[in-house]
Motif scaffolding. Structure first.
Motif, mmCIF file in Angstrom:
data_model
loop_
_atom_site.group_PDB
_atom_site.id
_atom_site.type_symbol
_atom_site.label_atom_id
_atom_site.label_comp_id
_atom_site.label_asym_id
_atom_site.label_seq_id
_atom_site.Cartn_x
_atom_site.Cartn_y
_atom_site.Cartn_z
ATOM 1 N N ALA A 173 -7.404 -4.884 -1.082
ATOM 2 C CA ALA A 173 -6.050 -4.540 -0.666
ATOM 3 C C ALA A 173 -5.384 -3.595 -1.659
ATOM 4 O O ALA A 173 -4.685 -2.644 -1.265
ATOM 5 C CB ALA A 173 -5.221 -5.814 -0.499
ATOM 6 N N LEU A 174 -5.583 -3.843 -2.969
ATOM 7 C CA LEU A 174 -5.038 -2.925 -3.974
ATOM 8 C C LEU A 174 -5.645 -1.538 -3.822
ATOM 9 O O LEU A 174 -4.936 -0.520 -3.939
ATOM 10 C CB LEU A 174 -5.311 -3.465 -5.381
ATOM 11 C CG LEU A 174 -4.517 -4.698 -5.819
ATOM 12 C CD1 LEU A 174 -5.048 -5.220 -7.146
ATOM 13 C CD2 LEU A 174 -3.032 -4.378 -5.926
ATOM 14 N N SER A 175 -6.944 -1.495 -3.561
ATOM 15 C CA SER A 175 -7.599 -0.201 -3.331
ATOM 16 C C SER A 175 -7.009 0.493 -2.107
ATOM 17 O O SER A 175 -6.745 1.702 -2.134
ATOM 18 C CB SER A 175 -9.103 -0.403 -3.154
ATOM 19 O OG SER A 175 -9.750 0.810 -2.838
ATOM 20 N N ASP A 176 -6.791 -0.275 -1.041
ATOM 21 C CA ASP A 176 -6.156 0.301 0.151
ATOM 22 C C ASP A 176 -4.784 0.874 -0.188
ATOM 23 O O ASP A 176 -4.404 1.948 0.297
ATOM 24 C CB ASP A 176 -6.006 -0.766 1.236
ATOM 25 C CG ASP A 176 -7.318 -1.090 1.929
ATOM 26 O OD1 ASP A 176 -8.282 -0.321 1.782
ATOM 27 O OD2 ASP A 176 -7.371 -2.129 2.630
ATOM 28 N N VAL A 179 -5.259 4.156 -1.890
ATOM 29 C CA VAL A 179 -5.605 5.191 -0.911
ATOM 30 C C VAL A 179 -4.363 5.601 -0.112
ATOM 31 O O VAL A 179 -4.135 6.791 0.143
ATOM 32 C CB VAL A 179 -6.725 4.691 0.017
ATOM 33 C CG1 VAL A 179 -6.954 5.666 1.174
ATOM 34 C CG2 VAL A 179 -8.022 4.505 -0.767
ATOM 35 N N ARG A 180 -3.562 4.608 0.275
ATOM 36 C CA ARG A 180 -2.333 4.902 1.029
ATOM 37 C C ARG A 180 -1.394 5.778 0.213
ATOM 38 O O ARG A 180 -0.676 6.635 0.766
ATOM 39 C CB ARG A 180 -1.636 3.583 1.391
ATOM 40 C CG ARG A 180 -0.315 3.740 2.146
ATOM 41 C CD ARG A 180 -0.543 4.340 3.518
ATOM 42 N NE ARG A 180 0.701 4.489 4.248
ATOM 43 C CZ ARG A 180 1.527 5.526 4.141
ATOM 44 N NH1 ARG A 180 1.235 6.517 3.294
ATOM 45 N NH2 ARG A 180 2.637 5.588 4.847
ATOM 46 N N ALA A 181 -1.430 5.604 -1.112
ATOM 47 C CA ALA A 181 -0.563 6.403 -1.983
ATOM 48 C C ALA A 181 -1.172 7.745 -2.348
ATOM 49 O O ALA A 181 -0.530 8.546 -3.037
ATOM 50 C CB ALA A 181 -0.236 5.614 -3.248
ATOM 51 N N GLY A 182 -2.427 8.003 -1.906
ATOM 52 C CA GLY A 182 -3.010 9.324 -2.101
ATOM 53 C C GLY A 182 -4.248 9.412 -2.966
ATOM 54 O O GLY A 182 -4.747 10.511 -3.219
ATOM 55 N N LEU A 183 -4.773 8.287 -3.444
ATOM 56 C CA LEU A 183 -5.953 8.326 -4.299
ATOM 57 C C LEU A 183 -7.242 8.354 -3.473
ATOM 58 O O LEU A 183 -7.300 7.763 -2.389
ATOM 59 C CB LEU A 183 -5.987 7.099 -5.209
ATOM 60 C CG LEU A 183 -4.892 6.982 -6.274
ATOM 61 C CD1 LEU A 183 -5.005 5.632 -6.976
ATOM 62 C CD2 LEU A 183 -4.991 8.122 -7.269
ATOM 63 N N ALA A 188 -9.611 4.639 -6.376
ATOM 64 C CA ALA A 188 -8.720 3.506 -6.110
ATOM 65 C C ALA A 188 -9.437 2.182 -6.330
ATOM 66 O O ALA A 188 -8.876 1.246 -6.927
ATOM 67 C CB ALA A 188 -8.184 3.593 -4.682
ATOM 68 N N THR A 189 -10.684 2.073 -5.891
ATOM 69 C CA THR A 189 -11.422 0.827 -6.039
ATOM 70 C C THR A 189 -11.742 0.545 -7.499
ATOM 71 O O THR A 189 -11.632 -0.593 -7.973
ATOM 72 C CB THR A 189 -12.715 0.871 -5.209
ATOM 73 O OG1 THR A 189 -12.383 1.041 -3.824
ATOM 74 C CG2 THR A 189 -13.518 -0.412 -5.378
ATOM 75 N N MET A 190 -12.141 1.589 -8.237
ATOM 76 C CA MET A 190 -12.423 1.389 -9.658
ATOM 77 C C MET A 190 -11.166 0.935 -10.395
ATOM 78 O O MET A 190 -11.205 -0.021 -11.187
ATOM 79 C CB MET A 190 -12.958 2.682 -10.277
ATOM 80 C CG MET A 190 -13.338 2.564 -11.757
ATOM 81 S SD MET A 190 -11.924 2.699 -12.914
ATOM 82 C CE MET A 190 -11.525 4.445 -12.691
#
Length: 260
Positions: A173-176, A179-183, A188-190
């Motif tokens: 979810a943090l990775s998502d 990604v939603r913020a542009g990464l 984002a996952t790392m």
């Protein structure tokens, strides 16, 4: 899990390869483990009992009844029997093996594969303080371990046993969010995974309350308090508490119908 414990004990110097034996019905598994660790591997459980003083029962719960019936005639009070089978009680194991057997029940979790396990164990009525020290040592070789009453093992299952799956969902979810913020997804996952890892180490190594560490990150009117407000509105705290409680409840249900 058995291979993780074997590798962890040898790596930590708790034991040496020449003192460890294992049995497995699959020749490929036996050959791989023997080749990678230097231990003795055989097809017969009886061979392990004859040359061992500590027996680790690393079998699926549904197979435990058959294994216990097979071993009942050869396991003696001189053996320390350690079970990592979820839902199989100390009483069930003791009743199957006979009076006076020294039994310890363990609830490990999958991060033990990387030496970062969170485990708990409970002593049976005939287990000694020396037995507890043995179990503590080999569990510490693959992470951290704590002794609890057997009545708390369902709660342990709900927290640390099922907990890795909850944390993976949080990381995803943090990775998502990243990604939603542009990464990019890999970045984002790392960042999400490393953030969880670093935050966990802060809790363990500073011995500060998680709330105190949270406050250190949270400045007045800043970005973090805005995010925390969003989490509280969404009920994330309550959802995680409910998740642990639901998993613990399910563990108790499964234990009640575990094969005897």
């Amino acid at each position: 899990m058995a291979s993780a414990l074997i590798r962890g004990m040898i790596r930590a110097g708790v034991t040496t390869a020449d003192l460890v034996s294992t049995s497995d019905p699959l020749a490929s598994t036996r050959d791989e483990l023997a080749r990678e660790t230097g231990i003795t591997a055989a097809a017969s459980n009886f061979a392990m009992v004859e040359r061992s003083d500590v027996l680790v029962l690393a079998v699926k719960p549904q197979s435990m009844g058959q294994v216990l019936r097979e071993l009942a005639a050869v396991v003696t009070p001189d053996h320390l029997v350690v079970s990592i089978a979820a839902g199989v009680s100390i009483a069930t194991i003791s009743d199957a093996l006979g009076a006076g057997r020294r039994v310890v029940r363990v609830m490990p979790n999958t991060p033990a594969l990387l030496g970062e396990g969170a485990s708990a164990y409970a002593l049976g009525p005939n287990a000694t303080s020396d037995d507890a020290a043995v179990v503590q040592a080999f569990l510490d070789s693959v992470g951290r371990a704590v002794r609890v009453p057997e009545s708390q093992l369902d709660a342990v299952t709900g927290l640390s046993g099922s907990g890795p799956a909850f944390v993976y969902m949080i990381i995803e979810a943090l990775s998502d969010g990243g990604v939603r913020a542009g990464l990019p997804r890999d970045v984002a996952t790392m960042l999400a995974a490393q953030t969880v890892l670093g935050s966990a180490r802060m809790v363990l190594e500073t011995n500060l309350h998680p709330g105190a560490l949270k406050d250190q990150v949270t400045s007045p009117g800043g970005t973090t308090i805005a995010g925390l407000h969003a989490l509280e509105r969404a009920g994330v705290r309550g959802a995680l508490i409910d998740a642990v409680q639901a998993a613990a409840h399910r563990s108790a249900e499964l234990a009640a119908v575990a094969p005897q």
